[in-house]
Design an enzyme around this catalytic site. Structure first.
Site, mmCIF file in Angstrom:
data_model
loop_
_atom_site.group_PDB
_atom_site.id
_atom_site.type_symbol
_atom_site.label_atom_id
_atom_site.label_comp_id
_atom_site.label_asym_id
_atom_site.label_seq_id
_atom_site.Cartn_x
_atom_site.Cartn_y
_atom_site.Cartn_z
ATOM 1 N N SER A 147 9.733 -67.241 23.198
ATOM 2 C CA SER A 147 9.137 -68.525 23.558
ATOM 3 C C SER A 147 10.094 -69.250 24.498
ATOM 4 O O SER A 147 11.318 -69.066 24.409
ATOM 5 C CB SER A 147 8.926 -69.361 22.298
ATOM 6 O OG SER A 147 8.692 -70.707 22.635
ATOM 7 N N TYR A 160 12.316 -73.298 14.902
ATOM 8 C CA TYR A 160 11.555 -72.339 15.714
ATOM 9 C C TYR A 160 12.381 -71.878 16.917
ATOM 10 O O TYR A 160 12.461 -70.677 17.212
ATOM 11 C CB TYR A 160 10.254 -73.006 16.167
ATOM 12 C CG TYR A 160 9.364 -72.158 17.046
ATOM 13 C CD1 TYR A 160 8.600 -71.126 16.504
ATOM 14 C CD2 TYR A 160 9.274 -72.398 18.420
ATOM 15 C CE1 TYR A 160 7.769 -70.356 17.316
ATOM 16 C CE2 TYR A 160 8.445 -71.642 19.231
ATOM 17 C CZ TYR A 160 7.692 -70.622 18.675
ATOM 18 O OH TYR A 160 6.875 -69.863 19.471
#
Ligand code: NDP
Length: 249
Positions: A147, A160
């Protein structure tokens, strides 16, 4: 990179997080390109829907309902593939969770641990179990979903972001370990995509403004091609090219 629609006839692909979102559509793309897809996720309904779609299009899949916090279960996938096929051609390590958007000091320990268990430890355990199988392929391809958060490390995205930075580092180490072999390992930054995870992260956003996961999956598919030469890089879907995030030497 390489051809947009690779021919994956006769090849075997394992996709985690195949019950919805990017993993679902990537599994469909791989099957449409000719691969037999081993689809892993917890939600049996989502896997069955995928299976129906793949079969309706003339393809073939094996469904593996599994929680990726079950490390022994992950090991069993490798053993089962070894017994039945003796090799694996494509790994898509896609399953992941967001956890929570919150200041690091407010994150509950159990939420942090779960993000690390699924995104990091589960991915490593999967790599460990399929590594010999991918090496046994004449053109093993590993695609690891990362990501932009791994690099932007924005406020409130801490757990995350840390998990994705870890996953990317693992992908790069693995690529370096295998650079003299046929195996090619790359990370992917899919960019903001219209999925359940994105809606959880950005509840105020209009999903219609984001690319559909089927579009994103089609761009990732060439990374599974036996013709791919790149390894140890990050494929940026939005820019449609490989990038290399590295500190200058
Ligand atoms: P979704 O939330 O739509 O799908 C996540 C998938 O992971 C589901 O199939 C889910 O299946 C599976 N999964 C989650 N937890 C587990 C578990 N414990 N065991 C097994 N499977 C699990 O996410 P996306 O499609 O959006 O994300 C896919 C990947 O792309 C992720 O790694 C994400 O971090 C990355 N990404 C996504 C972006 C976006 O904007 N959407 C942006 C950047 C990166 P089930 O619940 O059935 O188990």
């Amino acid at each position: 990179m390489t051809d947009r629609k690779p021919n994956l006839q006769g090849r075997l692909a394992l996709v985690t997080g195949a019950s919805r979102g990017i993993g679902y559509f990537l599994a469909k793309e791989l099957a449409a390109a000719g691969a037999h897809v081993i689809a892993v996720a917890r939600t049996v309904g989502g896997l069955e829907e995928l299976d129906d779609e793949i079969r309706a299009a003339g393809g073939d899949a094996t469904l593996v309902p599994l929680d990726l916090t079950d490390m022994a279960g992950i090991d069993r996938i490798g053993a089962a593939i070894h017994e039945r096929w003796g090799k694996l051609d494509v790994l898509v390590a896609n399953a992941g969770i967001l956890g929570v958007i919150a200041p690091l000091g407010h994150v509950e320990a159990k939420v942090f641990d779960k993000v690390m268990a699924i995104n990091v430890t589960g991915t490593w355990r999967l790599i460990r179990t399929v590594d010999p199988l991918l090496r046994a392929s004449d053109a093993g391809r590993a695609i690891v979903l990362s990501s932009g958060a791994a690099h932007s490390a924005r406020a409130f995205w801490g757990p995350y972001a840390a998990s994705k930075a870890a996953v990317e580092a693992m992908a790069r180490s693995w690529a370096d370990e295998t650079k003299n072999m046929a195996l090619r390992v790359n990370a992917v930054n899919p960019g903001a995509t219209r999925t359940a995870m994105r809606a959880l992260a950005m509840p105020g956003e209009d999903p219609a403004t984001l690319p559909h996961p089927s579009e994103v999956a089609a761009r990732i598919l060439p990374l599974a091609s036996p013709d791919l030469t790149e390894t140890g890089l990050i494929f940026d879907v939005k820019q449609d090219r490989f990038t290399r995030y590295q500190m200058p030497a």
